[in-house]
Design a protein around this motif. Structure first.
Motif, PDB file in Angstrom:
ATOM      1  N   SER A 165       0.748  -1.025   0.119  1.00 29.16           N
ATOM      2  CA  SER A 165      -0.076  -0.072   0.024  1.00 29.16           C
ATOM      3  C   SER A 165       0.983   1.242   0.006  1.00 29.16           C
ATOM      4  O   SER A 165       1.716   1.347   0.765  1.00 29.16           O
ATOM      5  N   ASP A 166       0.534   2.304  -0.657  1.00 29.96           N
ATOM      6  CA  ASP A 166       1.171   3.372  -0.901  1.00 29.96           C
ATOM      7  C   ASP A 166       1.024   4.406   0.393  1.00 29.96           C
ATOM      8  O   ASP A 166      -0.183   4.114   1.134  1.00 29.96           O
ATOM      9  N   VAL A 167       1.980   5.113   0.736  1.00 31.35           N
ATOM     10  CA  VAL A 167       1.854   6.210   1.856  1.00 31.35           C
ATOM     11  C   VAL A 167       1.905   7.525   1.146  1.00 31.35           C
ATOM     12  O   VAL A 167       2.691   7.801   0.123  1.00 31.35           O
ATOM     13  N   TYR A 168       0.839   8.333   1.503  1.00 34.45           N
ATOM     14  CA  TYR A 168       0.671   9.636   0.902  1.00 34.45           C
ATOM     15  C   TYR A 168       1.420  10.697   1.767  1.00 34.45           C
ATOM     16  O   TYR A 168       1.137  10.775   2.978  1.00 34.45           O
ATOM     17  N   ALA A 169       1.703  11.878   1.190  1.00 36.63           N
ATOM     18  CA  ALA A 169       2.112  12.937   1.857  1.00 36.63           C
ATOM     19  C   ALA A 169       0.708  13.723   2.259  1.00 36.63           C
ATOM     20  O   ALA A 169       0.022  13.976   1.322  1.00 36.63           O
ATOM     21  N   PRO A 170       0.556  13.977   3.731  1.00 32.87           N
ATOM     22  CA  PRO A 170      -0.676  14.693   3.825  1.00 32.87           C
ATOM     23  C   PRO A 170      -0.671  16.249   3.624  1.00 32.87           C
ATOM     24  O   PRO A 170      -1.845  16.821   3.695  1.00 32.87           O
ATOM     25  N   LEU A 171       0.557  16.632   3.685  1.00 31.05           N
ATOM     26  CA  LEU A 171       0.825  18.073   3.338  1.00 31.05           C
ATOM     27  C   LEU A 171       2.006  18.207   2.504  1.00 31.05           C
ATOM     28  O   LEU A 171       2.892  17.480   2.544  1.00 31.05           O
ATOM     29  N   THR A 172       2.460  19.536   1.704  1.00 31.92           N
ATOM     30  CA  THR A 172       3.293  19.885   1.244  1.00 31.92           C
ATOM     31  C   THR A 172       4.671  20.335   2.289  1.00 31.92           C
ATOM     32  O   THR A 172       4.249  21.116   3.132  1.00 31.92           O
ATOM     33  N   GLY A 173       5.907  19.912   1.778  1.00 29.43           N
ATOM     34  CA  GLY A 173       6.791  20.269   2.921  1.00 29.43           C
ATOM     35  C   GLY A 173       8.197  19.444   2.520  1.00 29.43           C
ATOM     36  O   GLY A 173       8.310  18.755   1.524  1.00 29.43           O
ATOM     37  N   GLN A 174       8.844  19.456   3.425  1.00 31.35           N
ATOM     38  CA  GLN A 174      10.257  18.834   3.532  1.00 31.35           C
ATOM     39  C   GLN A 174      10.372  17.867   4.696  1.00 31.35           C
ATOM     40  O   GLN A 174      10.040  18.141   5.824  1.00 31.35           O
ATOM     41  N   VAL A 175      10.734  16.453   4.358  1.00 32.34           N
ATOM     42  CA  VAL A 175      10.955  15.335   5.320  1.00 32.34           C
ATOM     43  C   VAL A 175      12.027  15.891   6.113  1.00 32.34           C
ATOM     44  O   VAL A 175      13.145  16.043   5.773  1.00 32.34           O
ATOM     45  N   VAL A 176      11.924  15.813   7.270  1.00 30.17           N
ATOM     46  CA  VAL A 176      12.944  16.175   8.376  1.00 30.17           C
ATOM     47  C   VAL A 176      13.218  14.942   9.287  1.00 30.17           C
ATOM     48  O   VAL A 176      14.568  15.270  10.115  1.00 30.17           O
ATOM     49  N   ALA A 177      12.524  14.112   9.293  1.00 32.02           N
ATOM     50  CA  ALA A 177      12.946  12.800  10.229  1.00 32.02           C
ATOM     51  C   ALA A 177      12.083  11.869   9.664  1.00 32.02           C
ATOM     52  O   ALA A 177      11.169  11.935   9.005  1.00 32.02           O
ATOM     53  N   ARG A 178      12.468  10.435   9.979  1.00 36.77           N
ATOM     54  CA  ARG A 178      11.888   9.315   9.587  1.00 36.77           C
ATOM     55  C   ARG A 178      12.074   8.312  10.839  1.00 36.77           C
ATOM     56  O   ARG A 178      13.184   8.269  11.382  1.00 36.77           O
ATOM     57  N   ASN A 179      11.254   7.328  10.960  1.00 36.14           N
ATOM     58  CA  ASN A 179      11.191   6.276  12.058  1.00 36.14           C
ATOM     59  C   ASN A 179      12.424   5.309  11.599  1.00 36.14           C
ATOM     60  O   ASN A 179      11.796   4.440  11.016  1.00 36.14           O
ATOM     61  N   GLU A 180      13.363   5.488  11.729  1.00 35.85           N
ATOM     62  CA  GLU A 180      14.440   4.345  11.606  1.00 35.85           C
ATOM     63  C   GLU A 180      14.094   2.841  12.206  1.00 35.85           C
ATOM     64  O   GLU A 180      14.823   2.112  11.847  1.00 35.85           O
ATOM     65  N   ALA A 181      13.568   3.054  13.439  1.00 34.30           N
ATOM     66  CA  ALA A 181      13.315   1.773  13.995  1.00 34.30           C
ATOM     67  C   ALA A 181      12.533   0.897  13.318  1.00 34.30           C
ATOM     68  O   ALA A 181      12.418  -0.355  13.509  1.00 34.30           O
ATOM     69  N   LEU A 182      11.829   1.339  12.066  1.00 31.39           N
ATOM     70  CA  LEU A 182      10.826   0.676  11.502  1.00 31.39           C
ATOM     71  C   LEU A 182      11.569  -0.176  10.406  1.00 31.39           C
ATOM     72  O   LEU A 182      11.132  -1.260  10.189  1.00 31.39           O
ATOM     73  N   GLU A 183      12.708   0.156  10.287  1.00 40.25           N
ATOM     74  CA  GLU A 183      13.675  -0.704   9.310  1.00 40.25           C
ATOM     75  C   GLU A 183      13.826  -2.298   9.946  1.00 40.25           C
ATOM     76  O   GLU A 183      13.792  -3.142   9.169  1.00 40.25           O
ATOM     77  N   SER A 184      14.008  -2.250  11.175  1.00 36.50           N
ATOM     78  CA  SER A 184      14.147  -3.568  11.673  1.00 36.50           C
ATOM     79  C   SER A 184      12.932  -3.964  12.487  1.00 36.50           C
ATOM     80  O   SER A 184      12.841  -5.406  12.834  1.00 36.50           O
ATOM     81  N   SER A 185      12.094  -3.183  12.692  1.00 36.92           N
ATOM     82  CA  SER A 185      10.647  -3.551  13.542  1.00 36.92           C
ATOM     83  C   SER A 185       9.378  -3.000  12.747  1.00 36.92           C
ATOM     84  O   SER A 185       8.846  -2.195  13.375  1.00 36.92           O
ATOM     85  N   PRO A 186       9.248  -3.409  11.327  1.00 38.99           N
ATOM     86  CA  PRO A 186       8.080  -2.624  10.859  1.00 38.99           C
ATOM     87  C   PRO A 186       6.588  -2.920  11.496  1.00 38.99           C
ATOM     88  O   PRO A 186       5.855  -2.436  11.102  1.00 38.99           O
TER      89      PRO A 186
END
Length: 128
Positions: free
Chosen positions: A68-89
């Motif tokens: 399933s796609d994840v959509y941007a709810p608003l326009t802007g710049q990504v400043v962080a991502r949840n790195e924990a999801l790489e090993s624990s989706p």
């Protein structure tokens, strides 16, 4: 049923203001969405520094049922991502409003949040 302090999109993303980063909002998927997807086994998120446009597909959630796609709810710049999801989706399933958050964006327009649904409107949209 849905946290009152969040804003929601018709694509089942939630937005929490403020996020952890300065001027940012935190974004994830709703409990309704994670339940519909089933067990999430892989998460693909935009890189920090990526400019995103409201409504555009910017990532993917892969579950045992589908992708399933994840959509941007608003326009802007990504400043962080949840790195924990790489090993624990599976955090997206077990704690969608907490440790299962996806990424943070600094909105280009602070008023963009006003165009998103509140909890009651989102609940009505999923029941409709």
């Amino acid at each position: 049923m849905f946290p009152e302090d969040l804003k929601y999109t018709s694509e089942h993303e939630w937005v929490r203001s403020p996020g952890e980063a300065a001027n940012a909002v935190r974004i994830g998927i709703t409990d309704y969405a994670q339940d519909a997807l089933g067990d999430i086994v892989y998460v693909s998120l935009p890189e920090v520094g990526t400019d995103v446009e409201a409504g555009s597909a910017i990532g993917e959630l892969e579950s045992t049922k589908s992708v399933s796609d994840v959509y941007a709810p608003l326009t802007g710049q990504v400043v962080a991502r949840n790195e924990a999801l790489e090993s624990s989706p599976e955090l997206v399933n077990s704690d969608p409003y907490g440790d299962g958050w996806l990424f943070e964006v600094v909105p280009g327009d602070g008023a963009a949040l006003d165009g998103l649904m509140d909890a009651a409107a989102y609940q009505a949209s999923v029941e409709g």
